[in-house]
Design an enzyme around this catalytic site. Structure first.
Site, PDB file in Angstrom:
ATOM      1  N   THR A  74       8.911  34.564 -24.206  1.00 24.79           N
ATOM      2  CA  THR A  74       8.010  33.598 -24.836  1.00 24.79           C
ATOM      3  C   THR A  74       8.595  32.199 -24.968  1.00 24.79           C
ATOM      4  OG1 THR A  74       8.777  34.288 -27.032  1.00 24.79           O
ATOM      5  CG2 THR A  74       6.822  35.400 -26.147  1.00 24.79           C
ATOM      6  N   TYR A 137       5.332  29.840 -17.857  1.00 26.12           N
ATOM      7  CA  TYR A 137       4.992  30.892 -18.827  1.00 26.12           C
ATOM      8  C   TYR A 137       3.577  31.404 -18.581  1.00 26.12           C
ATOM      9  CZ  TYR A 137       3.680  32.949 -23.330  1.00 26.12           C
ATOM     10  OH  TYR A 137       3.213  33.784 -24.314  1.00 26.12           O
TER      11      TYR A 137
END
Length: 300
Positions: A74, A137
């Site tokens: 993350t 991401y």
């Protein structure tokens, strides 16, 4: 599901749960909510299961009825320079778990993110909107979504955003600490999304499973919308500080390696079609969450 194997109804405690990535903020709340609901939960942290190891996933998931994958890379900015590492966890790891869950006859729940969208919309993104990630991401999480849904149409993808919770580092706690220490904070007012409590995501996950909701993509975010500036002022007000201590600024003042979506508001049509009530308005949910989320600030 494997031929001839009968899986216990997923709404009953007899269906064993495995929560992967259980040490994270969301993982902690998923484990707590499931156990409070009487589920038989095995909570696994990273050192207990490396999701990039396919054989390990297959071995550990044997006998599971529900698998919740809270393991994720993350660190949004780090992913720009280490996309292969992020892909290994967010895409390959998700695929490993999805294949192992399918072999075990288990249903997999995959949390995902608003970063799969471009962030240039003007109205809430529906679940079926084309993904167009602008960051490493987002690309790796979009790939993970595809892998999970390809493994079984019974699987669930829960896109969420702007998460905060009592466990781990989070935005409201950080902003309150900054204002306590410096007397002021500048927060961007040109990014719009939905502040979402991890406990609410865990509750929604349970409600979807208990209702035997169809597999597919759902949006697990609070209702309503706000800017980070709006959320910051709400946070400092809950801490008994002056909201005016938070000043608005623009994203141009905080250039980061990974682009942030300017608009991250997600629609909840799929939930309503499944007969599931979406999470309530973000302000009301924040008021409920604030005492536990800000507890560490008041203790320091």
């Amino acid at each position: 599901m494997s031929p001839g194997r009968a899986r216990p109804p997923i709404s009953e405690p007899s269906a064993p749960w495995i929560v992967v990535g259980a040490a994270g903020t969301l993982g902690q709340d998923v484990v707590a909510a499931a156990r409070e609901a009487g589920r038989d939960v095995t909570a696994l942290i990273r050192k207990e299961l490396d999701v990039t190891d396919h054989e390990a996933c297959a071995e550990v998931l044997t006998g599971a009825g529900v698998v919740v994958n809270c393991a994720a890379f993350t660190r949004v900015d780090d992913a720009e320079e280490h996309e292969a590492d992020a892909f290994a966890v967010n895409a390959v790891g998700a695929a490993n778990l999805a294949r192992a869950a399918a072999a075990a006859g288990a249903r997999l729940v995959q949390p995902s993110t608003d970063y799969v969208f471009a962030g240039d919309a003007g109205t809430p993104y529906p679940e079926g909107a084309p993904v167009a990630p602008r960051s490493a991401y987002g690309r790796t999480k979009a790939a993970g979504e595809w892998a999970v849904l390809a493994a079984s149409p019974d699987n669930l993808v829960l896109r969420t955003a702007w998460l905060y919770g009592a466990g781990g580092v989070n935005f409201p706690r950080t902003i309150v600490r900054v204002v306590q220490e410096r007397g002021t904070a500048a927060v961007v007012d040109d990014q719009r999304g939905q502040p979402t409590w991890t406990r609410d995501v865990a509750d929604l996950l349970l409600r979807l499973l208990d209702a035997r909701a169809p597999g597919g993509v759902y949006h697990a975010t609070s209702s309503g919308d706000a800017t980070w500036f709006d959320f910051a002022r709400a946070a400092v007000a809950s801490a008994g500080l002056e909201p005016e201590s938070v000043r608005p600024t623009t994203s141009a003042a905080f250039v980061r390696p990974a682009p942030r979506p300017a608009y991250s508001v997600l629609g909840h049509g799929a939930l309503r079609r499944a007969g599931i009530e979406p999470i309530g308005d973000w302000r009301a949910r924040w008021a409920e969450a604030a005492p536990s989320v800000l507890a560490l600030n008041s203790a320091t």
